[in-house]
Design a protein around this motif. Structure first.
Motif, PDB file in Angstrom:
ATOM      1  N   UNK A 125       0.828  -1.215   0.000  1.00 52.28           N
ATOM      2  CA  UNK A 125       0.000   0.000   0.000  1.00 52.28           C
ATOM      3  C   UNK A 125       0.854   1.252   0.000  1.00 52.28           C
ATOM      4  N   UNK A 126       1.941   1.248   0.750  1.00 57.06           N
ATOM      5  CA  UNK A 126       2.827   2.410   0.799  1.00 57.06           C
ATOM      6  C   UNK A 126       3.482   2.658  -0.566  1.00 57.06           C
ATOM      7  N   UNK A 127       3.931   1.581  -1.166  1.00 53.39           N
ATOM      8  CA  UNK A 127       4.613   1.689  -2.461  1.00 53.39           C
ATOM      9  C   UNK A 127       3.659   2.224  -3.523  1.00 53.39           C
ATOM     10  N   UNK A 128       2.465   1.666  -3.584  1.00 52.93           N
ATOM     11  CA  UNK A 128       1.498   2.090  -4.596  1.00 52.93           C
ATOM     12  C   UNK A 128       1.087   3.551  -4.388  1.00 52.93           C
ATOM     13  N   UNK A 129       0.975   3.972  -3.137  1.00 49.51           N
ATOM     14  CA  UNK A 129       0.602   5.368  -2.862  1.00 49.51           C
ATOM     15  C   UNK A 129       1.665   6.330  -3.354  1.00 49.51           C
ATOM     16  N   UNK A 130       2.923   5.971  -3.190  1.00 49.49           N
ATOM     17  CA  UNK A 130       4.001   6.867  -3.595  1.00 49.49           C
ATOM     18  C   UNK A 130       4.236   6.842  -5.103  1.00 49.49           C
ATOM     19  N   UNK A 131       3.928   5.730  -5.744  1.00 46.57           N
ATOM     20  CA  UNK A 131       4.062   5.666  -7.203  1.00 46.57           C
ATOM     21  C   UNK A 131       2.892   6.356  -7.905  1.00 46.57           C
ATOM     22  N   UNK A 132       1.753   6.437  -7.242  1.00 43.20           N
ATOM     23  CA  UNK A 132       0.561   7.011  -7.856  1.00 43.20           C
ATOM     24  C   UNK A 132       0.782   8.475  -8.221  1.00 43.20           C
ATOM     25  N   UNK A 133       0.550   8.793  -9.494  1.00 42.40           N
ATOM     26  CA  UNK A 133       0.708  10.171  -9.945  1.00 42.40           C
ATOM     27  C   UNK A 133       2.118  10.688  -9.846  1.00 42.40           C
ATOM     28  N   UNK A 134       3.104   9.791  -9.804  1.00 41.52           N
ATOM     29  CA  UNK A 134       4.519  10.172  -9.694  1.00 41.52           C
ATOM     30  C   UNK A 134       4.805  10.990  -8.439  1.00 41.52           C
ATOM     31  N   UNK A 135       4.094  10.678  -7.352  1.00 40.94           N
ATOM     32  CA  UNK A 135       4.368  11.361  -6.091  1.00 40.94           C
ATOM     33  C   UNK A 135       5.812  11.155  -5.665  1.00 40.94           C
ATOM     34  N   UNK A 136       6.355   9.969  -5.909  1.00 41.37           N
ATOM     35  CA  UNK A 136       7.745   9.676  -5.534  1.00 41.37           C
ATOM     36  C   UNK A 136       8.715  10.673  -6.156  1.00 41.37           C
ATOM     37  N   UNK A 137       8.457  11.075  -7.404  1.00 44.65           N
ATOM     38  CA  UNK A 137       9.326  12.048  -8.064  1.00 44.65           C
ATOM     39  C   UNK A 137       9.106  13.456  -7.521  1.00 44.65           C
ATOM     40  N   UNK A 138       7.872  13.796  -7.269  1.00 48.37           N
ATOM     41  CA  UNK A 138       7.560  15.116  -6.719  1.00 48.37           C
ATOM     42  C   UNK A 138       8.267  15.330  -5.374  1.00 48.37           C
ATOM     43  N   UNK A 139       8.215  14.319  -4.516  1.00 47.49           N
ATOM     44  CA  UNK A 139       8.847  14.435  -3.208  1.00 47.49           C
ATOM     45  C   UNK A 139      10.366  14.508  -3.331  1.00 47.49           C
ATOM     46  N   UNK A 140      10.921  13.724  -4.246  1.00 49.73           N
ATOM     47  CA  UNK A 140      12.372  13.743  -4.450  1.00 49.73           C
ATOM     48  C   UNK A 140      12.832  15.087  -5.002  1.00 49.73           C
ATOM     49  N   UNK A 141      12.057  15.672  -5.887  1.00 50.40           N
ATOM     50  CA  UNK A 141      12.427  16.987  -6.433  1.00 50.40           C
ATOM     51  C   UNK A 141      12.490  18.041  -5.335  1.00 50.40           C
ATOM     52  N   UNK A 142      11.556  17.964  -4.390  1.00 50.23           N
ATOM     53  CA  UNK A 142      11.576  18.926  -3.285  1.00 50.23           C
ATOM     54  C   UNK A 142      12.843  18.755  -2.451  1.00 50.23           C
ATOM     55  N   UNK A 143      13.174  17.506  -2.114  1.00 48.90           N
ATOM     56  CA  UNK A 143      14.379  17.251  -1.323  1.00 48.90           C
ATOM     57  C   UNK A 143      15.622  17.734  -2.060  1.00 48.90           C
TER      58      UNK A 143
END
Length: 331
Positions: free
Chosen positions: A239-257
């Motif tokens: 569930x955690x993995x799918x939530x972060x992959x959804x809509x490229x959230x993983x990339x959005x968060x990484x760009x902020x960092x």
């Protein structure tokens, strides 16, 4: 103002929502509906057939992948600063039943074909020395440097020449992909398997060993069970993995960092050890200068006697990064 580690960051709200939504009865272990989605989701993300084996920790994900590549009598070439060498407490030797890590050099904790060949050249062919079975690289590296697609292709060509498997430690894979501005497939290149990190990027505790060969994935599943890493309620990891992959959230968060790290680096000047290519900043500071920063409320780790490490995360406040940048610039 916390710059110790992205491991210390908060859990993203969408991950908490996903965990609550997953709190319904389903099949145990990895037979649940969410875990069963992962192969298809990662195949779409990487643009080729993927087989995902989740785990709780990056150490487990790395070692489960490597255990499919190196026999107990073999070796894995890695940088001498690699996480599997410096920070995993001998776990590779444990999971790989004694396989040896063969240490190489390279600026920014990155391997090159030349540095890999230097290790290979020193190995006498024959039964009396450990023979290399695999290569492990880190994307982004332990000094926050990213491998370009061209660099990955060159290392893979060398690996193929010598018949070696290629593994990628992707604890900060999201940050590398965000810096490179390319697809996940390009940021991974032609590796045989990688650990894809989510815990540093908004998850509570979720990592994935991604395989591009179903036989390796099947072997990893057996090893995961034997090592005690097959969670009974795997749906909460999925569930955690799918939530972060959804809509490229993983990339959005990484760009902020990454942006927060760039803010700090912009004021470091000649103190900067390497221009950041992810979310870590390494700055040359004296003991007195470090004490002065800590007295002003900045928390960070000493990397060595001359260098401090600042790590930004998805939840790093830009005003805190700006404050640190001003403080470093004023030293």
């Amino acid at each position: 103002m916390q710059f110790l580690s992205d491991n210390a960051a908060r859990v993203h709200p969408k991950v908490w929502e996903a965990l609550r939504s997953a709190d319904e009865p389903d099949k145990p272990y990895d037979g649940d509906a969410l875990s069963q989605q992962l192969d298809d989701v990662f195949s779409t993300l990487f643009g080729r057939e993927c087989h995902a084996v989740w785990a709780n920790t990056g150490t487990a994900a790395n070692c489960l992948a490597l255990a499919t590549m190196a026999d107990p009598h073999g070796g894995v070439i890695c940088h001498r600063e690699a996480h599997i060498e410096m920070d995993e407490g001998g776990a590779p030797g444990f999971f790989l039943h004694g396989a040896k890590l063969l240490l190489a050099d390279g600026a920014g904790a990155k391997l090159t074909p030349d540095s890999i060949e230097a290790v290979l050249a020193a190995i006498t062919r024959g039964i009396h020395q450990v023979q290399a079975h695999a290569i492990s690289i880190t994307q982004a590296s332990e000094y926050g440097q990213s491998y370009t697609p061209a660099e990955l292709a060159a290392i893979k060509a060398l690996a193929d020449e010598y018949g070696l498997a290629l593994h990628m430690d992707g604890a900060r894979f999201a940050n590398a992909a965000a810096f490179l501005g390319c697809s996940a497939g390009q940021a991974a290149g032609p590796v045989d398997a990688l650990s894809f990190g989510f815990t540093k990027n908004g998850a509570l505790g979720a990592e994935v060993a991604v395989f591009f060969d179903p036989a390796r994935a099947d072997l990893a599943r057996w090893r995961r069970k034997r090592a005690g890493h097959l969670n009974s309620k795997g749906r909460f990891i999925a569930a955690q993995i799918l939530a972060l992959l959804d809509g490229d959230l993983w990339l959005e968060l990484a760009r902020h960092a990454n942006a927060a790290a760039a803010e700090i680096a912009a004021m470091a000047g000649e103190r900067l050890l390497y221009a950041p290519q992810a979310n870590e900043v390494f700055v040359r500071l004296t003991e007195r200068e470090r004490a002065a920063l800590r007295a002003r409320g900045f928390a960070f780790y000493d990397w060595d006697d001359a260098t401090a490490r600042f790590v930004c995360a998805w939840d790093t406040r830009m005003e805190d990064a700006a404050a640190l940048a001003r403080a470093v610039g004023s030293l």
